[in-house]
Design a protein around this motif. Structure first.
Motif, PDB file in Angstrom:
ATOM      1  N   ASP A   1      30.822 -16.233  42.214  1.00 51.24           N
ATOM      2  CA  ASP A   1      31.948 -15.617  42.896  1.00 51.24           C
ATOM      3  C   ASP A   1      31.670 -14.216  43.403  1.00 51.24           C
ATOM      4  O   ASP A   1      30.839 -13.485  42.867  1.00 51.24           O
ATOM      5  CB  ASP A   1      33.154 -15.586  41.955  1.00 51.24           C
ATOM      6  CG  ASP A   1      33.777 -16.954  41.806  1.00 51.24           C
ATOM      7  OD1 ASP A   1      34.450 -17.392  42.742  1.00 51.24           O
ATOM      8  OD2 ASP A   1      33.556 -17.586  40.749  1.00 51.24           O
TER       9      ASP A   1
ATOM     10  N   TYR B   1      38.240 -16.453  43.798  1.00 49.88           N
ATOM     11  CA  TYR B   1      38.745 -17.225  42.659  1.00 49.88           C
ATOM     12  C   TYR B   1      40.246 -17.053  42.464  1.00 49.88           C
ATOM     13  O   TYR B   1      40.798 -17.453  41.449  1.00 49.88           O
ATOM     14  CB  TYR B   1      38.026 -16.803  41.367  1.00 49.88           C
ATOM     15  CG  TYR B   1      37.961 -15.307  41.135  1.00 49.88           C
ATOM     16  CD1 TYR B   1      39.002 -14.632  40.508  1.00 49.88           C
ATOM     17  CD2 TYR B   1      36.853 -14.574  41.547  1.00 49.88           C
ATOM     18  CE1 TYR B   1      38.949 -13.260  40.300  1.00 49.88           C
ATOM     19  CE2 TYR B   1      36.784 -13.209  41.341  1.00 49.88           C
ATOM     20  CZ  TYR B   1      37.833 -12.550  40.717  1.00 49.88           C
ATOM     21  OH  TYR B   1      37.772 -11.193  40.506  1.00 49.88           O
TER      22      TYR B   1
ATOM     23  N   GLY C   1      35.949 -20.329  42.566  1.00 51.13           N
ATOM     24  CA  GLY C   1      36.120 -20.115  41.136  1.00 51.13           C
ATOM     25  C   GLY C   1      37.529 -20.274  40.630  1.00 51.13           C
ATOM     26  O   GLY C   1      37.818 -19.886  39.492  1.00 51.13           O
TER      27      GLY C   1
END
Length: 300
Positions: free
Chosen positions: A251, A256, A263
């Motif tokens: 990442d 994320y 992620g």
């Protein structure tokens, strides 16, 4: 413990409501999603309220409040909270972000059994016409104001969230500049009910990590060009309380945070397990977390 992601929130609706800067609705909004498929842990339907909050005339703080709901109803229908009491969590966005941008993520956390409040900050969001990066120094006070305002609804007879929050167990989560904002909540004399914090690619506010101990989780992308790994590790080393650091090797700075990101599933599982452990005392959730460090705690 793990929870399934509850499908897409109607982002267009939330963006339309929040795009005016300060919005309000007295009736909760239902956020529908498909039924959870066994054997996943039970996920709640999710309700949404939008509160018009102000910390002074020049500090509007429109706040999304996602909460576990009792039933699934069409969008715009009033939906009561689920029975029980749910810990309260605040989420702080980063520079040029907003609460609506992360509505799907916030709904996931609410579906896992938390009331999640997310303000949009007045001078650092994507909606502002007066962007001022230095204004982040004022955001910890904004976040504290929002957390207290939402917590008071638990004691407000007649409010839909009356006696539906566990306000003895609070947590704060923030990304980037929102991570800075979050660290600013954990300063000397902070509310002892604030039991846990999640810092995602953040940096430290002045005086951070003082006062009553709290358990901290750090999430960091290995390829983050904005907040380098070395910087977040230095911040992590300053925490004198139980803590854990997770390096997300695939990442970057913001890969994320939303469903579909590289992620996201890892981040979402970690955050939900961390909240269940620190706020609910769920030992099964603790077993899914990375090892914790326990520095020698001093009396503060």
């Amino acid at each position: 413990m793990r929870t399934r992601r509850p499908g897409g929130v109607v982002i267009a609706l939330v963006l339309a409501l929040a795009g005016t800067g300060c919005v309000h609705t007295s009736a909760p909004i239902a956020v529908p999603f498909p039924p959870v498929v066994a054997p996943a842990p039970v996920a709640y339907p999710v309700g949404l309220r939008i509160l018009r909050l102000h910390r002074g005339p020049d500090r509007p703080l429109p706040t999304l409040v996602f909460y576990p709901a009792a039933v699934r109803l069409p969008v715009r229908a009033a939906v009561p909270p689920a029975p029980g009491r749910f810990p309260l969590v605040i989420f702080c966005h980063g520079l040029s972000g907003s609460a609506p941008r992360y509505a799907d993520t916030l709904a996931d956390w609410a579906a896992a059994g938390f009331v999640v409040a997310a303000p949009t900050f007045p001078h650092t969001s994507e909606f502002t016409d007066d962007f001022e990066r230095p204004d982040i120094v004022n955001q910890p006070a904004d976040a504290r104001f929002v957390l207290n305002a939402v917590a008071r609804l638990n004691e407000t007879a007649g409010d839909p969230l009356w006696h539906r929050m566990d306000t003895d167990h609070l947590a704060a989560i923030g990304h980037s500049a929102g991570g800075y904002t979050t660290t600013g909540l954990f300063t000397a004399g902070h509310d002892p009910r604030l039991r846990a914090g999640v810092i995602m690619a953040g940096w430290g506010a002045k005086g951070a990590f003082a006062g009553p101990p709290a358990t901290m989780l750090f999430l960091q992308g290995k390829a983050d060009p904005i907040v380098p790994v070395a910087s977040s590790r230095r911040l992590f080393s300053r925490v004198p309380w139980p803590k854990s650091y997770v390096l997300m090797r695939r990442d970057s700075h913001a890969t994320y945070l939303r469903p579909g990101d590289i992620g996201y599933d890892t981040m979402n599982s970690l955050v939900i397990d961390f909240l269940r452990w620190t706020l609910d005392g769920d030992t099964a959730a603790w077993s899914g977390l990375p090892p914790m460090e326990y520095p020698q705690l001093s009396v503060q």
